[in-house]
Structure formats: C-alpha cells, structure tokens
Scaffold this motif. Structure first.
Motif, PDB file in Angstrom:
ATOM      1  N   HIS A   1      -6.573   1.241  -3.749  1.00 29.85           N
ATOM      2  CA  HIS A   1      -6.418   0.201  -4.760  1.00 29.85           C
ATOM      3  C   HIS A   1      -4.958  -0.028  -5.134  1.00 29.85           C
ATOM      4  O   HIS A   1      -4.643  -1.046  -5.747  1.00 29.85           O
TER       5      HIS A   1
ATOM      6  N   MET B   1      -2.357   1.031  -2.711  1.00 30.41           N
ATOM      7  CA  MET B   1      -1.688   0.834  -1.425  1.00 30.41           C
ATOM      8  C   MET B   1      -0.383   1.615  -1.307  1.00 30.41           C
ATOM      9  O   MET B   1       0.587   1.149  -0.733  1.00 30.41           O
TER      10      MET B   1
ATOM     11  N   VAL C   1      -9.948  -6.451  -5.036  1.00 30.01           N
ATOM     12  CA  VAL C   1      -9.472  -5.512  -4.014  1.00 30.01           C
ATOM     13  C   VAL C   1     -10.194  -5.709  -2.692  1.00 30.01           C
ATOM     14  O   VAL C   1      -9.740  -5.205  -1.663  1.00 30.01           O
TER      15      VAL C   1
ATOM     16  N   GLU D   1      -5.642  -4.201 -11.946  1.00 29.21           N
ATOM     17  CA  GLU D   1      -5.219  -4.270 -10.556  1.00 29.21           C
ATOM     18  C   GLU D   1      -3.761  -3.802 -10.497  1.00 29.21           C
ATOM     19  O   GLU D   1      -3.027  -3.886 -11.473  1.00 29.21           O
TER      20      GLU D   1
ATOM     21  N   SER E   1      -1.099  -4.503  -4.747  1.00 32.60           N
ATOM     22  CA  SER E   1      -2.373  -4.985  -4.202  1.00 32.60           C
ATOM     23  C   SER E   1      -2.650  -6.418  -4.643  1.00 32.60           C
ATOM     24  O   SER E   1      -3.207  -7.212  -3.879  1.00 32.60           O
TER      25      SER E   1
ATOM     26  N   ASP F   1      -0.688  -8.612  -2.402  1.00 28.87           N
ATOM     27  CA  ASP F   1      -1.333  -8.647  -1.094  1.00 28.87           C
ATOM     28  C   ASP F   1      -2.582  -9.521  -1.112  1.00 28.87           C
ATOM     29  O   ASP F   1      -2.828 -10.299  -0.188  1.00 28.87           O
ATOM     30  N   GLU F   2      -3.377  -9.392  -2.190  1.00 35.83           N
ATOM     31  CA  GLU F   2      -4.591 -10.200  -2.304  1.00 35.83           C
ATOM     32  C   GLU F   2      -4.263 -11.683  -2.321  1.00 35.83           C
ATOM     33  O   GLU F   2      -4.933 -12.495  -1.672  1.00 35.83           O
TER      34      GLU F   2
END
Length: 972
Positions: free
Chosen positions: A83, A85, A205, A225, A229, A232-233
C-alpha cells in the motif's frame, strides 16, 4: 536479519502453538531478552527493524528503522508494504527529530499557576499524577454529574483513541469532542445511513481504470492512502478525474478537473447521477436487487414501521412512508417492503427480517425461509456451521462459480457471479394505485423515479450556476466515470475526503457521492467502495467499552444519560448515531452554563483548534474545574490542563496496525528504541486510571487489568498465537495481505451477496451474522434513507443541495462586507494538522502559515508575494503570509489551519496569531451530524501593515531552530 528481542514468556507461548494452525509462517529461533518489547541497546550493534510509521496519524506506511547503538538513525520505506510501495514521506523521516526532541514531555507535570497564565509546571511522580486525576475527575462528577465531563481526542493513532470511547464507563458522560466529527466521521455517518459503516473508503490501491479524487490532496500528506501509491494510481489510470476548487499538485495532472465552488458537492454529484441515468449507464442488476430503488413511496401515508427496533448503536424505531405489507392487510408484515412487479402486474414484497438478528436472540434467520428474500425467490444458501475457510464456494450462493484474481498483477479478491434475480421484475418508474387495509386508496411511486426527478433538478445545465462547473465538462466526466471498461464491474470508487465534510452540508454531500458510486456498480467491487479493511486486530486504547465483560457499564446502555448529550436537541440524528456530542455545543455550554455546566475533561493526542470557534473553545477550557492531558508535548491545549501525562512516541511502542481504509494491509508498530525517561504507553495510562477507580478494563472478568503483553496477545488472537509470534513473522516476511488472511470476508467482493459485508466481529461466523444484504433498516443500500426520514422527515430521505445559513445564497448581505470565500484545511507536505511545528526539518521548509491568493486578486488588494495579510470574518481576525497562486479562483483564498508557534510563550504559544478557526461561526453547523463549518465562509482580506507577528520563527535561518536539534543523552 536479526529478529526483535522478545520476552521469554512470549517465546514460550509462541513455541507452544504451531504457526501453521493460524495460517501464518514459522517462527525463527533467536535470542531473547528479559525486558519485553524493547530494541537491542548494546554498543556497536546496528539493526534494521521493520515497523509502521505514525508520523501523520492516519496512514500506516511500512518503514524500516535503522538502530545504531540503541538510537534510531534512519527511517526509510519498506518494500514489503504494497500500500506504500516502499516509500515514506518527510514527516516519517522527521520522526527521528520528534522522538529525540529536547522539549518532549518526559515526566508527569502539575500546574502551579492560574489558568490563562504560564502554568508554572512542576514535576511530580506518576503516583501523585494518577491519584490527582482520579480525585479531580471524580470531584467534578460528584458535584455536577457525569454529563459535566467531556472527552477530547485528536488523530487516530489507535493506541491513543480512548477519548473516542474508552473513558465512557468511568466518566459516564454522553459528551465527546473528537476530531472525528470533522474528519472522516461524517463520511462514516453517511455511509452507515446508506449502506455500511465506513464504506466511504474506496479500494484505489487496486488501481481502478478511472481514478477519481474528490476534495483531497492525499499525495501531499498521507491520509488513508500513501503519497507514492496515490500518484501511481492516478498516473496508471485510463482517466484521472480531480474534483477540487483548487488546482492541486497532483490535480494539475488530471485528465478532467471539475473546479467546483466549495460546498456545492451535492449538486455536482447529483448532476453526474443525472447524466448516468439519462444515458442508461446504471447498473440495473445491482440497483433493482440490492438497493431500495424499486420500493414504493406513499407520500400521504402516516410514517410507520416495525415494533422491533433497528440497531446501529442504540435501538431506533424506524418510521417511513415506504409501503409495506402491514399497510395493505391485517396481519401484514412491516418488514415486507412492496414493489410493483412488471411481470405479474401486481404488488410483490421484499422481506427485510434479517435486521431482527441484531435485536432478537430467539430469531434464527436460517429457519426463516423468507429472511432477506424477494417474494418467490429461492432462499439464499446459508452458512452451514462447519467453518468458513474451507472452500471458496461456501462464500456465495449455491451453484455459483465466480472468478478469482480478476486483474492480473494486483492482489485481488474473489468475485462471485451476480446472483440470479428472476422471481420478479420490479418497476422503477410509474404511479400505482394501492388500497390500504382501511379501504383508503393512495398513489405509490418507486423511489427510483423520485431519485431521478431529484437528479434532474441538478442536471448539468442547471447545476452549472451552482457549482461553477460547465455542463459539458460535467457530462464528459460522468460519461467517462459511468461507461464501463469491463462489463463485469464498475470503473472504480471515489476517493472523497475531508473538504466535503466542512461546509455545513456534509451528510448530504457524502450521501450524494456514495449514490453516484452505487448506481454505477462500484459497491464492494474491484477498486470500488469497500470500506475499512476487515480484520479485527485494531484497537489498543478502548478495551473498557469494547470488551465482552458484563461487569463493564457504558453511557450507551443508559438512555437517560444519552438524552443529555450536548447537541442532541438540535441534531435529532445524534440519537441514532450516539458516537459524539456536538463540539460547538460543548464549548458553548462551558462558556454559558446552558443547558448545564461543563466542568471537567481529558484530552489525548488532540487540540481545541480543529473544529468550532477556537476562541470559544479556549474560553471553555479555561473555566474547567479539572482537566488533564496525555501527549508528547507542551502545546496550547495542554497549557490549560491541571495535570499533563507524558506518552510514548511511535518509535517506542508496540501495536498491530491494519489499513484504516481499503488498503488491505496488516502490519505493526514495533518498538525500535528505549522509551524516553518516565513516559508511559497510552493504554497503560488509561488502564491504571481505571484500576484506581475499581472499574474493569479488560475483556475477561477474571482478569480485569491485563498486562501489556496480555493485551497485545488478545488483539492479535484472530491471526496469531501470540504477539511474539506476530512480530517475529512480521520481521521475517513483512506486511500481510488481508485478502489472504480473511478470504471469506475481505478476500471476497460483493459481500452483500455472501453475508459477510455486515458480519459483526466475532470469534467465528454464525447464522446470525452471515446474512446477505446491508446493515440498514431495509437491508438494502438505501437511496431513500429511512433513518434520515425517521428523524428529519421525508424531505431529507433523498440527498439534496442545502447551502448553509452563512452561504452567499442564503445571506447575501453578509457577503457584501465579507466578499471572499475562505477555504482552508489542505494537506501540507511537512505537517499533519497541528503537528510538527517544532521539528527543525519541517519548520525550515515551511516556517509560517501561508494563504493562497489569486495573483489578480492580490494585485487589486495591494498585496505582494510574502506580505502578511489580515483575514477577517465577523467572528475573528488572523494573519498569514501571502502565497500568490493561480490555482485558486478569483474571489477565493485558501488558508492554512491549526497553526500555533511553539517558540512563543506559554500558555497560548501564539495560536491567536494564525489559528484559522477563530474565523468560524460557532452557532451554525451541519444539521444532521453537527460538523462545524470550517471552510467556505465569507471573509475580507487586506495587507497587514504590522507585518510578521512578533517572536515567531519566520525563516530557516532562525538560530532558535538549532535549539530543537535531537538530544540523545539523558533519556533515561
């Protein structure tokens, strides 16, 4: 890797139970010290310890802590934490400065000077401190009653959460002032009204193809979050939608930016729903079967409901205008909600008796063939009592296959096929004449038709004037969001966060956003609204009110106490919610004595600056007869306490930690260094206070005051034979994927089909807690909210845009004098709310509070970059430094919140200079949940000729920052 040193007892317990029986890896052999839960302290040793950062309080970033000669010298990301990374932020790294800060509280302290002056703190023993607290609180309670006390809590570090529930059985007060009321609480409140408690969280995620951030900047400061991440999402999504009045750091990369006016979220969400409906992008299979959209509303019906209560936190009797069998025939069931069946051209029912499992111990849903079934439907396949981990098929209906690993490359849950729905075809629109049992005739209309009409009121071309978002852009966003990339499920949930909770219409905002995710098929699906990670290893601070012991009492068990809850008279839904008093009402009662005096309390990891009017809150705290605080620091709130107790930093404490949101990870905070001086761990402090009051703290009547080791063993009992085994496994193999630990529950999508969505936490599933559906009165995801209707009337049963009393629409005269909309509360990369102002690395980067101003406005107002500005409302006046930024619209500013200055003198530490909630109107708030209006209010802005406030650290060159460098010696 050298494993953590653990106590001999823990090692013996771990060795005695095979790890295979718990589904976890083996325990490697290692050397153990007598002292439990402490890191090695031998000279010359360098160790790398896996832990969970709590530098920002809301996320749970996986980290490695390097310890050299007993000192933490480095913090870096843990690659095993999916979660986060392998990343961690600057607040995490700066935790080294927090842990070893020279101004950390090291000993219990007692005030010697009157409140409002420098407290004149003196060091006292723990015995004296604890005895003084018990005496002080009990004296207030005896003199004024338990309702005169309140608990006050801030950020959610799990072990310091006792003010949220843990003091109830001692104080016996209905009054809590917790940051939750303005921070994710309204989202939980709304989702509990609509579907399930805390289902506002989305599983982003899982990398949904359409990634939508609504009213948040999680990339700048972790919240549910992690920064990396989230980036990235957003970057891997086919489409990235940002909904925010500002252009945020990540939002500038969005494919679609809906720059709505602050507080108009309901109108925008309903406009998007309107596009979904008119373009037939509705997930009809889900909406017809699993929502109450086809249920019939009879507008002229006297609201009625079952004699049996619906249980959320207390028994509540539902009164609704939805048509039931009891309205139509003698002896008819009030649990059977009627729909019009297109196939038979007649009325049919859905039987919502599943809710009885929570209130009637004699009710057996397995013996009720109609429980949570539609008329003519085959009963759902029930839990068979033989265990729930044996096969995939037990988690779904008979004869269904489903599919696993629905997206390669990501940890995915197993998905049952959509269950067949062939017994009826419920009408979604039309008018139907029905005859009541008394012979009277009435018109019934499906909920869906009323919802569609409500959405049409906010169609994009109509809502544009309210929201400021062009109709064509709203239409584009809705079409992208609603047009499925994969026909099996929706495009993803919506990551919506704090800003929607702060404008006085938070519940309506949140409900509207949730219904947008609902009708597009994103309820408990891949990347959808999944809620909190389901595994029960979470709490270390609230044993007293969360235990199974019959010896423990609680205010929630006493209606006569809860009726005194401050704010309940003006917020009827508090009776249903039961989890906080109204913070504004607490401050007012303290100042005015009306409706009764507020004279004592506790604060734990919180402050008075986070909601409501700060000035009134300060005056309330000043007049208390007794107040104590548990924290790491001296700060403005603690300076009004009578006793301060020093707690431990996250680098010094043990606790398991699961993802707060839908991250699906499980890890731990593991002690890395020896605790500072005479600091105690929060759960140990509260238990000691309970023991002095002879009130049980533990879950076992035979062991009312468990040891820390016993508490840790207890909270991990569902997944490990002991805390020692848990930590050892964590060190060896890293973070767990909860989908694999809980395949029946968190490891399954569409749990409303399998019965695990509303399953209570128990040692094992039973027929009573594995029932398909939702935990609402209708057992459906409620578009028509029956709880809201019960307490506020049918006019509030559907979400609607309701601007607050100080809005431009409702009070235009106010805006003539105060023409600028003040937003606030954005995430700052180096701070978390009021935290870290005394950490040199953070303060060097961001020394003063900044107010974002559009450069064109600044030019008109005679303000240049860096100028100090007055921001003034009818309720207060503050100063912040101008930061010119085209990312805020004209006529809008964005202030920073909860500022105080540790370098300024006690007791105020300069909070009056810049604490933005001095501008807040304390007399208005959300009518449903009471969340204060801390954004979007009117102000005026002008240059402060006085410039920078005297005495504050205004730039990185200030030599006083050197005095805050870490101190490693003398910690004992």
């Amino acid at each position: 890797m050298t494993a953590l040193k653990l106590s001999r007892r823990s090692f013996i317990k771990a060795a005695a139970v095979t790890s295979a029986a718990m589904g976890m890896g083996g325990v490697a052999g290692t050397a153990f010290a007598e002292e439990p839960y402490t890191a090695a302290n031998s000279a010359g040793e360098v160790r790398r310890i896996r832990s969970c950062c709590r530098g920002c309080g809301k996320m749970e970033c996986g980290v490695w802590v390097t310890v050299e000669n007993g000192r933490a010298v480095k913090i870096e990301g843990d690659e095993s934490a999916p979660h986060t990374m392998g990343s961690c932020c600057n607040k995490s790294v700066a935790s080294l400065q927090a842990c070893y800060h020279p101004d950390r509280l090291a000993y219990p302290m007692k005030r010697t000077q009157p409140k409002g002056e420098d407290p004149g703190w003196v060091r006292i023993s723990w015995e004296e401190a604890l005895d003084s607290i018990v005496e002080g609180i009990n004296q207030v309670k005896a003199k004024y009653g338990g309702e005169s006390l309140f608990t006050m809590g801030g950020t959610g570090r799990i072990w310091c959460m006792s003010p949220y529930a843990g003091y109830g059985s001692w104080f016996m007060t209905p009054n809590t002032s917790v940051a939750w009321q303005v921070c994710k609480g309204p989202r939980h409140f709304s989702s509990a009204l609509t579907s399930e408690y805390n289902h506002s969280w989305s599983a982003s995620v899982e990398r949904p193809p359409v990634f939508t951030i609504w009213a948040s900047t999680p990339e700048g400061s972790n919240y549910d979050e992690a920064g990396r991440s989230v980036v990235d999402e957003a970057m891997q999504a086919d489409t990235f939608i940002s909904v925010d009045p500002r252009t945020t750091n990540l939002g500038k990369e969005s494919d679609i930016h809906l720059a709505l006016r602050g507080g108009t979220d309901t109108a925008l969400a309903l406009a998007m729903c309107d596009v979904i409906i008119k373009n037939d992008l509705v997930d009809w299979g889900f909406v017809k079967r699993w929502t109450n959209a086809p249920f019939l509303v009879v507008a002229d019906k006297e609201p009625s409901g079952p004699d049996a209560p619906h249980i959320f936190h207390g028994p509540n009797f539902i009164k609704t205008t939805l048509l039931t069998q009891a309205d139509l025939q003698e002896g008819g069931s009030p649990f059977k909600y009627m729909v019009w069946d297109n196939t038979s051209q007649s009325l049919k029912w859905f039987n919502a008796t599943g809710q009885l499992a929570a209130v009637d111990p004699t009710y057996d849903p397995a013996a009720d063939p109609e429980c949570n079934c539609w008329e003519g439907e085959q009963p759902w396949a029930r839990y068979d009592g033989e265990g729930h981990k044996d096969t995939w098929s037990r988690r779904t209906f008979a004869g269904q296959e489903g599919e696993a690993n629905v997206r390669e490359g990501h940890s995915q849950a197993w998905m049952p096929d959509p269950d067949a729905f062939e017994s009826i075809d419920p009408a979604m629109e039309g008018q139907f004449e029905v005859t009541f049992k008394d012979g009277s005739k009435h018109t019934a209309v499906p909920v869906w038709q009323l919802f569609a009409e409500r959405c049409d009121q906010y169609a994009p071309e109509k809502s544009a004037e309210i929201t400021g978002c062009p109709a064509e852009q709203v239409t584009e966003a809705a079409l992208v969001y609603g047009t499925r990339k994969d026909p099996r499920w929706g495009n993803g949930g919506i990551l919506y966060q704090l800003a929607v909770e702060h404008h006085g219409n938070s519940i309506m905002n949140c409900r509207a956003i949730e219904l947008l995710t609902c009708i597009t098929g994103n309820t408990d699906g891949p990347g959808g609204q999944r809620g909190a990670t389901k595994i029960d290893v979470n709490y270390m601070g609230n044993f007293s009110d969360q235990s199974y012991s019959k010896a423990i009492d609680s205010p929630l068990a006493h209606p006569e106490i809860m009726e005194k809850q401050l704010g309940r008279d003006t917020h009827p839904l508090f009776e249903w919610w039961g989890l906080w008093a109204n913070a504004n009402s607490i401050w007012e009662a303290g100042v005015t004595g009306d409706p009764y005096p507020v004279k004592g309390g506790v604060c734990q990891s919180g402050d008075f600056m986070n909601m409501g009017n700060t000035t009134m809150a300060w005056e309330c705290l000043k007049q208390l007869d007794f107040f104590f605080d548990i924290d790491l620091w001296h700060h403005p709130t603690s300076e009004l306490a009578d006793i301060i107790l020093p707690c431990r930093h996250w680098l010094e404490v043990p606790t398991p930690r699961q993802s707060q949101g839908s991250g699906g990870a499980l890890g731990a905070c593991v002690p890395c260094v020896e605790p500072l001086a005479e600091t105690w761990y929060d759960p140990e402090i509260v238990e000691a206070l309970y023991q002095r009051n002879n009130i049980p703290w533990g879950w076992d009547e035979a062991n009312p005051y468990p040891t820390l080791e016993e508490k840790l063993d207890y909270v991990v009992r569902e997944v490990s034979p002991s805390w020692a085994a848990y930590v050892e496994e964590f060190q060896q193999n890293g973070w767990w994927d909860v989908k694999k630990l809980r395949p029946d529950d968190w490891g399954t999508y569409r749990r409303y089909q399998t019965g695990f969505l509303k399953k209570a936490y128990t040692e094992a599933p039973t027929p009573q807690n594995v029932i398909p559906g939702f935990n609402t009165p209708t057992q459906k995801q409620e578009i028509w909210c029956t709880v809201m209707e019960t307490y506020h009337g049918a006019e509030d049963a559907l979400p609607d845009y309701r601007p607050n009393p100080d809005s431009r629409e409702r009070n235009p005269e106010l805006w003539e004098e105060y023409p600028v909309q003040c937003l606030t509360g954005r995430r700052i990369p180096v701070y978390f709310h009021s935290e870290h102002r005394q950490l040199p690395w953070c303060r060097e980067v961001w020394p003063v509070p900044r107010v974002e101003i559009n450069p064109d406005d600044a030019r008109e107002w005679g303000i240049e970059q860096g100028d100090w500005c007055w921001i003034e409302s009818p309720h207060g006046k503050i100063r912040e430094a101008a930061d010119l930024f085209y990312g805020v619209p004209r006529g809008v500013i964005n202030c920073e919140h909860t500022w105080w200055f540790p370098e300024c003198p006690a007791p105020e530490y300069g909070w009056r200079y810049s604490a933005v909630n001095q501008l807040v109107n304390n007399s208005i708030d959300d009518p449903h949940c009471g969340s204060a209006i801390v954004r979007g209010y009117p102000v005026k802005v002008y240059k402060a000729e006085e410039g920078c406030p005297e005495g504050i650290i205004a730039d990185a060159s200030d030599p006083r920052l050197k005095a805050w460098q870490p101190v490693y010696e003398g910690r004992a």
